[in-house]
Design an enzyme around this catalytic site. Structure first.
Site: not given
Ligand code: ADP
Ligand code: F6P
Length: 323
Positions: A13, A25, A74, A104-105, A127-129, A131, A173, A246
């Site tokens: 995200g 960078v 993603r 993010g993670d 990430t805005i989360d 987390d 999330r 609401r």
């Molecule tokens: P964030 O980085 O915000 O946590 P995602 O969990 O959607 O967002 O992960 C972003 C991208 O990182 C995924 O679409 C994928 O390409 C890659 N990714 C996520 N998990 C894995 C994993 N276990 N191994 C390799 N790549 C990963």
């Molecule tokens: O990780 C950032 C985030 O905005 C979460 O807070 C939320 O659950 C998710 O991404 C939404 O993802 P998408 O943009 O795929 O709807």
């Protein structure tokens, strides 16, 4: 081996401040005589070789710009062994000696995968989360909190005029950091987060009742998206209190907008540090801020860490919302 060219991508995200990190960078790399290749659309771009040089002038004015000029995506294919092999092959073909991955993670899991395929990688948390366990702060969190607070302040005007109960869903999330900060900032009657189970009577109905007795005309409940079904909670409030609730789901508006000072400065510091680590010959690190200090940790170690809500923050939200 000295790093001559860095690949740079944003993934997962988007978050306000990603562009400021891209700028940091590129400018730091320039100072160190390192070229930067911008990879578009996260790991998709790495698999497909979707890349373009990013020079000093290309990042002019990026500090204040929301979103990410590199696009983000993603990429499920990258989670497979085959996808990672393809990406590593593209890196070699494009002459990428090391990669900086902003996200993010999930993005860091991808960076770890790449480093295992011979591409030294660095993760920058955005990430805005907020987390990510290894860091107290992630790029984008503060701006998202401010965006949510501005929206809720506006909602409050109309909710007050109609003496209504406002339920607002914020993102996060599976985490409630955003909800807790926003809840404290707006003085909500109740804040619901996924990390702490709630009891409808004690944590919502009773707070509204006490608040009403004290003469309050409107009520706000902040619900983290992972905490429960906001429409069901609104129905329960209606039945229990006779109020006219609401529901507002703030949604993706929380991810947009020009980053605030905290996110611009954090992005600048983290982006610079990421390049300097590579210039020193180190790699496979995640940048973090702990107790105000800029640090870096091994990616694998960072990914093993767990993050809970800051108890003092949660308690502050709870005490101040006691009606
Ligand atoms: P964030 O980085 O915000 O946590 P995602 O969990 O959607 O967002 O992960 C972003 C991208 O990182 C995924 O679409 C994928 O390409 C890659 N990714 C996520 N998990 C894995 C994993 N276990 N191994 C390799 N790549 C990963
Ligand atoms: O990780 C950032 C985030 O905005 C979460 O807070 C939320 O659950 C998710 O991404 C939404 O993802 P998408 O943009 O795929 O709807």
């Amino acid at each position: 081996m000295a790093v001559k060219q860095i690949g740079l991508l944003t993934s997962g995200g988007d978050a306000p401040g990603m562009n400021a990190a891209v700028r940091a960078v590129v400018r730091t790399a320039y100072e160190n005589g390192i070229e930067v290749l911008g990879i578009r659309r996260g790991y998709n771009g790495l698999i497909n070789g979707d890349a373009a040089e990013l020079g000093y002038k290309d990042v002019k004015g990026l500090s204040s710009m929301g979103g990410t000029i590199l696009f983000t995506a993603r990429c499920p294919e990258f989670e497979t062994e085959e996808g990672q092999q393809k990406a590593a092959k593209t890196c070699k073909y494009l002459g990428i000696d090391a990669l900086i991955c902003i996200g993010g993670d999930g993005t860091f899991r991808g960076a770890l995968g790449l480093s295992r395929h011979g591409i030294p990688s660095i993760g920058v948390p955005a990430t805005i989360d907020n987390d990510i366990a290894c860091t107290n702060y992630t790029i984008g969190f503060d701006t998202a909190c401010n965006t949510a607070v501005c929206a809720i302040d506006k909602l409050r005007d109309t909710m007050h005029s109609h003496e209504r109960c406002s339920l607002v869903e914020v993102m996060g999330r599976k985490a409630g950091h955003l909800a807790v900060y926003v809840g404290i900032a707006v003085g909500a009657n109740a804040v619901l987060v996924p990390e702490r189970p709630y009891d409808f009577q004690t944590d919502i109905a009773e707070k509204i009742r006490r608040s009403r007795i004290r003469g309050r005309a409107h009520f706000d409940v902040i619900v983290a998206e992972g905490a429960g079904n906001i429409h069901e909670i609104a129905e329960q409030i209606k039945e229990e209190t006779g109020l006219d609730p609401r529901v507002t789901i703030l949604g993706h508006i929380q991810r947009g907008g020009s980053p605030g000072v905290r996110d611009r400065v954090t992005a600048a510091r983290m982006g610079r540090h990421a390049v300097e680590i590579l210039a020193e010959g180190r790699s496979n690190r995640v940048i973090s801020i702990r107790d105000g200090a800029l640090q870096d940790l091994d990616i694998e170690e960072a990914l093993k860490m767990k993050k809970d809500l800051q108890e003092t923050m949660y308690e502050t939200a709870r005490i101040l919302s006691s009606g």
